[in-house]
Structures are given as structure tokens and as C-alpha cells.
Enzyme design. Structure first.
Site, PDB file in Angstrom:
ATOM      1  N   ASP A 219       0.829  -1.205   0.000  1.00 63.66           N
ATOM      2  CA  ASP A 219       0.000   0.000   0.000  1.00 63.66           C
ATOM      3  C   ASP A 219       0.867   1.260   0.000  1.00 63.66           C
ATOM      4  O   ASP A 219       1.858   1.335   0.734  1.00 63.66           O
ATOM      5  CB  ASP A 219      -0.865  -0.029   1.273  1.00 63.66           C
ATOM      6  CG  ASP A 219      -1.938   1.035   1.263  1.00 63.66           C
ATOM      7  OD1 ASP A 219      -2.812   0.981   0.379  1.00 63.66           O
ATOM      8  OD2 ASP A 219      -1.914   1.931   2.136  1.00 63.66           O
ATOM      9  N   GLU A 274      14.131 -15.518   0.608  1.00 64.85           N
ATOM     10  CA  GLU A 274      14.434 -16.607   1.550  1.00 64.85           C
ATOM     11  C   GLU A 274      13.487 -17.782   1.315  1.00 64.85           C
ATOM     12  O   GLU A 274      13.693 -18.867   1.828  1.00 64.85           O
ATOM     13  CB  GLU A 274      14.223 -16.130   3.001  1.00 64.85           C
ATOM     14  CG  GLU A 274      15.294 -15.181   3.505  1.00 64.85           C
ATOM     15  CD  GLU A 274      14.879 -14.501   4.814  1.00 64.85           C
ATOM     16  OE1 GLU A 274      13.833 -14.881   5.413  1.00 64.85           O
ATOM     17  OE2 GLU A 274      15.590 -13.574   5.223  1.00 64.85           O
TER      18      GLU A 274
HETATM   19  C1  BGC Z   1      -5.432   2.238  -0.533  1.00 67.34           C
HETATM   20  C2  BGC Z   1      -6.580   3.049  -0.060  1.00 67.34           C
HETATM   21  C3  BGC Z   1      -6.215   3.629   1.301  1.00 67.34           C
HETATM   22  C4  BGC Z   1      -4.874   4.382   1.257  1.00 67.34           C
HETATM   23  C5  BGC Z   1      -4.329   4.618   2.617  1.00 67.34           C
HETATM   24  C6  BGC Z   1      -4.377   3.290  -0.687  1.00 67.34           C
HETATM   25  O1  BGC Z   1      -3.864   3.691  -1.742  1.00 67.34           O
HETATM   26  O2  BGC Z   1      -5.666   1.554  -1.723  1.00 67.34           O
HETATM   27  O3  BGC Z   1      -7.760   2.322   0.006  1.00 67.34           O
HETATM   28  O4  BGC Z   1      -7.201   4.517   1.700  1.00 67.34           O
HETATM   29  O5  BGC Z   1      -3.904   3.650   0.574  1.00 67.34           O
HETATM   30  O6  BGC Z   1      -3.910   3.438   3.196  1.00 67.34           O
END
Ligand code: BGC
Length: 558
Positions: A219, A274
């Protein structure tokens, strides 16, 4: 033109399973609810493994299922090495992983390293500890400006609107320091200069890898490192952020896409390697196209999303440019390309393509106008979405699909304000409506409670028209979107070949390409009928007309 990547099919052994995988994204809280509390759960996913298998997908990617108070749909994580008790237990997770693997489906999980939730043990400890303590050093705390420190350290805005700094109350009850949160205030940013933070994430990656997780989706992979040297620049002095061609190319932004972030991923890659096969990873990095390869390199995460098609109109010229550029980029980085039209953050493509021309192609204007289904040409949107998806499945690289798109599901634009959950809606009143409309729980049956999602009322309201899109209304129905996806993904599995394509025709009306084994895909973006090449028509996204390809339709020919 011939876009090629040196990887041949022979190389696509177990270690390379991700290179041309069809990956199905599950938003766990909205997929299937086994215990009837209105929230999807892990057992719900396990119960639907036969359905997932019927789609001939190669992997599922689970959006966060970790303990969370859902300030941001689970992207606010309280504990990275556990399952939200509302969704199940670690034992349920293991059972799900086993069932998926037995069905030949790999498992990818979301890792959220930029920020934790404000209920994470570490953040609670930071609040309870004094200024300057080791506990505060795991996050980004600063004194406020002004005589009493009651002004934020800078005037930066959070991604969801409102200030990016929140003031805390010190343990002695006095107003205190401020912490940085690029997203909601419940999502404090970690300090990635802190070795403890780095070590803890390595532990998390091993924890899930040891449990049989095959890969990770990272993310906001481009946000972790920050240059917070004083004085902090004002927001008017910040380089303008952007993605794709509008993005920055020099890593000069204080918190987006800094070069130092790749040191982190080099460490992660060592952990991934790993394992046998090495764990795969894909970066969510909204960066300039020219900088994407750094995330996707074999020494880094290995693959990166490109959101270019997702941001494009249904337009032959745009599609062609994007495809050509991304294949060349992937070839240069050693990664394979990624393709995606829908996910949990954007308006579903079946709706985007049915919005009035000029009405804002990403649909935000439509949402702000009330998101009425009446304003959408759902039939046109779906026809184009099916054509686009079939085209995507024929492209070299991995195809990422989002739960519900295989049903041709439309966005729910008109959720009443009192039911909305997305922080983007609450933090940006009148400016953003948020992403709840693509997160409404799936309709499994046309009748019955919550359209078969579960026994309780779904956590986001499902409209009446969901009945027409239900799985049981499409199951075994020739021509349904569900059967189109099933058939296409099954053919795809057998047709996959070297990661190359050659354009046969690419003009304003038609995109026609051929893969090295003779697999051809033709899409009609124009308005007239298009003659198909000689061969067997394996599948088409809509009916042919007198053997010819109608507008907004794709066909595969072998
Ligand atoms: C996720 C979102 C989230 C954001 C913060 C992103 O890009 O896909 O859904 O709100 O990251 O974590």
C-alpha cells in the site's frame, strides 16, 4: 511495433507465477459474510473458494483483514500479525489459505507500511510516553509552531482533506505535540528512519510468508520515506504531485516517491527470496511512469501497478499508447506489466464508461451530483467494460480484477450520507463523495437476505437493482458477464505465451494485436462494423453482427 520482453514461457516456472497471473482482488468486508453480522469475513471467503476456482483465476489478493476500527476500510491497521476478530481468527486464515491452495489459487495479502492505526500498540505507547522518547520516535512527532505550539508544524493537507498534522494531549493532560498523517488522522505515519520500524515489518513479512502467503500488495509504496528537514516548506512551495506523465521525475517531493524508499524494498526482497518460490510483491505506487521501474525491479518489489488504463477513456489511441509504453517499460525493468480497470478506490469501470461524455471521466462530478443511476448509460458502460476486460486478458502481463466486475456490477453512486463510511467523504465535505460505492457487498443471489451476502443487513446498503447482477442470475447463463469472464479466463490460461504482442492494426477505431502463438485480440472502439481476420472466433465480449465485430466489442481469434 513489437513490444517484447526477453522472458519466455519456459521461464514462467513456479517462481514466475505472478508474471502473467490473473489476480482477483477481494475486499474482505464486502465479499461474503458467513456469520451474518453484516460484515464479510474469512470463513465467507473460504466458503466461496469453489466460486473463485470457477473463475480460473491464478491468485486472490486480500485487501486488509487485520484488526482495525475501520477508520479507512481496514487500511488503518491495529496489529499487522493478526486477523480482525470481526472477520475471524488466524486459524480461519490458515483454513482459507489451505482451501485456496488446494484449489490451485495463490494468496496475496495487503501490507500497509506507511502508517498504522491510532489504536496500534506502538501508537498508544507513543501517546503515553514523553516527548523525545523512543516510543515517539517510531512515528513522526513534531512541536507545533506559534508561541504555545498550537499551530501545526506545517500547513500540509492530508490526502483525505483537512490538515496532515493532529495535535495530541500529553500524558499530563496538557496540549502537546503534533503527529503527521498523510491520510486520515487515525492513520499516523511511521518513521521509516527508525530501525525498529524496519525490523518489525521484516517480521511481519516473514510471519505471513511462513503461513503460506505467496505474495504481497504494498500500500502506498511510494510514501514511506520523508525528508522533514526544518524548516518544513509551506504547501505552496511543495512540488506539485501527480502521477503518470504529470508526476515528478526527480524524487524531490518531501514525502512522495523519494529515492531512499528503494533501500527498504531491497531489504524486503532479501526476505522474499528466503522462500521457495520467492514471495512476489506488487507496489501500489502512484508515480511518474518513468519512475515505476524502480519499484518493479527484481532487486525491489518485482512488480508495480500501472493505473494508466484505469485513468484512460475508452479510447483506442489512449489504450494503444498506454499499452505500448507499459510493455516497453516492463521489458526494461525485468518486471512484467500489470493491468487494472477497477479496484476498491475507484468508480467501477462498467459505470465510468457509461457516464455522459465530458461529465468527468473519473466520475467524481457524477458522484457530487448525487450519483443517480439514471444519469448513467449502464448498458453502454457494461458493453465497453466487457470489451476492455477481454482486451486486458489478452495482454502480456498480469491482469488484476476487482470483486464484482465479473458480474458487470455498476457503482452504487447514491448511497445516503448517513450510510457512508469513507474518511474521504467526512474529511472533505462537498468536495469528495468517497469510495463506498464500489465497496457495497456483492450480490450472490437475486433473492434472500442481503442478496445472499449473509444473513444480516449488509454494512453498506445494497440497492434493489443488485438483484439483476447476482451470481445466481448469471450462473450458466450464456452471454452473462460472469460466463464471459469464466470462459475468457479459462481460455487465457491455455493461451498464455511469451510476453510479447505485435500490433496488426492500431488506429482510432480498432486495436488488433497478435501474441507470438497466433492468439489475436480485436477491439472495435469505433461506431461501424469491423471485419474480423480469418480464423476461429474463440470468444467475443458481445454478439457478432453477420460475422462482423460491432462497436464496443472485443473478439479473440486463433
Ligand atoms: C489504498 C486506499 C487507502 C490508502 C491509505 C491506498 O492507496 O488503496 O484504500 O485509503 O492507501 O492506506
Amino acid at each position: 511495433m513489437n513490444s517484447s520482453n526477453d522472458v519466455s514461457l519456459d521461464d514462467c516456472n513456479e517462481a514466475n507465477w505472478w508474471r502473467q497471473a490473473a489476480v482477483y482482488q477481494i475486499y474482505p468486508r464486502s465479499f461474503a459474510d458467513a456469520n451474518g453480522d453484516g460484515l464479510g469475513d474469512i470463513k465467507g471467503i473460504t466458503s466461496r473458494v469453489p466460486y473463485l476456482k470457477s473463475l480460473s483465476i491464478d491468485a486472490v489478493w486480500l485487501s486488509p483483514f487485520y484488526p482495525s476500527s475501520l477508520a479507512d476500510g481496514g487500511y488503518d491497521v491495529d496489529d499487522y500479525r493478526n486477523v480482525d476478530p470481526k472477520l475471524g481468527t488466524l486459524a480461519d486464515f490458515d483454513e482459507m489459505a489451505t482451501a485456496l491452495h488446494a484449489a490451485g489459487i495463490k494468496l496475496v495479502v495487503d501490507i500497509v507500511p506507511n502508517h498504522s492505526s491510532d489504536r496500534h500498540e506502538w501508537f498508544k505507547e507513543a501517546l503515553a510516553s514523553p516527548k523525545g522518547s523512543a516510543a515517539r520516535e517510531r512515528y513522526i512527532f513534531r512541536d507545533g509552531l506559534g508561541e504555545n505550539g498550537d499551530l501545526p508544524p506545517s500547513d500540509w493537507d492530508s490526502k483525505f482533506g483537512g490538515p496532515a498534522w493532529e495535535r495530541i494531549t500529553e500524558p499530563d493532560g496538557t496540549p502537546g505535540q503534533w503527529y503527521l498523517h498523510i491520510f486520515a488522522k487515525e492513520q499516523p505515519d511511521f518513521n521509516w528512519d527508525n530501525p525498529e520500524v524496519r525490523d518489525d515489518f521484516l517480521k511481519t513479512l516473514r510471519f505471513w510468508s511462513d503461513r503460506g502467503v505467496d505474495g504481497f500488495r504494498i500500500d502506498v509504496a511510494h510514501a514511506l520515506m520523508k525528508d522533514l528537514s526544518e524548516p518544513l516548506p509551506s504547501k505552496t512551495e511543495l512540488p506539485v504531485e501527480g502521477t503518470g506523465v504529470d508526476g515528478l521525475v526527480d524524487g524531490s517531493h518531501p514525502f512522495w516517491d523519494r529515492d531512499e524508499v528503494h533501500e527498504i524494498y531491497a531489504d524486503w526482497r532479501k526476505v522474499f527470496n528466503e522462500y521457495t518460490p520467492p514471495r512476489a510483491a506488487v507496489a501500489e505506487a502512484w508515480v511518474h511512469a518513468d519512475r515505476r521501474a524502480r519499484y518493479a525491479s527484481p532487486q525491489g518489489l518485482g512488480q508495480a501497478f500501472n493505473f494508466d488504463l484505469l485513468q484512460a477513456d475508452f479510447d483506442a489511441a489512449q489504450f494503444r499508447t498506454i499499452i505500448t509504453k507499459n510493455l516497453a517499460e516492463a521489458a526494461a525493468s525485468g518486471a512484467s506489466s500489470t493491468w487494472v480497470f477497477s479496484n476498491h478506490d475507484v468508480i467501477r469501470h462498467a459505470t465510468r464508461y457509461g457516464l455522459p461524455a465530458g461529465g468527468g471521466r473519473h466520475g467524481q462530478e457524477w458522484l457530487l451530483d448525487g450519483g443517480s443511476p439514471a444519469a448513467v448509460d449502464a448498458e453502454l458502460g457494461l458493453r465497453r467494460a466487457r470489451a476492455a476486460s477481454l482486451l486486458m486478458f489478452a495482454l502480456p502481463g498480469s491482469a488484476y480484477l476487482y470483486q464484482g466486475e465479473e458480474l458487470g456490477l455498476q457503482e452504487v453512486g447514491d448511497i445516503v450520507d448517513s450510510e457512508r463510511q469513507d474518511p474521504a467523504f467526512f474529511r472533505n465535505p462537498g468536495i469528495e463523495v468517497g469510495r463506498d460505492g464500489c465497496r457495497v457487498p456483492l450480490p450472490w443471489t437475486a433473492e434472500g437476505s442481503a442478496f445472499g451476502f449473509g444473513a444480516g443487513r449488509a454494512h453498506l446498503p445494497q440497492p434493489e437493482w443488485f438483484a439483476g447482477y447476482a451470481v445466481d442470475a448469471q450462473n450458466n447463463v450464456p452471454g452473462s458477464t460472469l460466463e464471459l469472464y469464466r470462459e475468457a479466463l479459462l481460455y487465457r490460461r491455455h493461451l498464455l505465451t511469451e510476453e510479447q504482442l505485435t500490433w496488426v492494426r492500431a488506429d482510432d477505431a480498432v486495436l488488433h494485436f497478435v501474441r507470438p502463438n497466433g492468439w489475436q485480440s480485436v477491439t472495435n472502439f469505433g461506431s461501424g462494423l469491423v471485419e474480423l481476420p480469418v480464423g476461429i472466433v474463440l470468444i467475443s465480449s458481445g454478439p457478432l453482427d453477420g460475422g462482423k465485430l460491432p462497436a464496443n466489442t472485443t473478439a479473440w481469434i486463433v
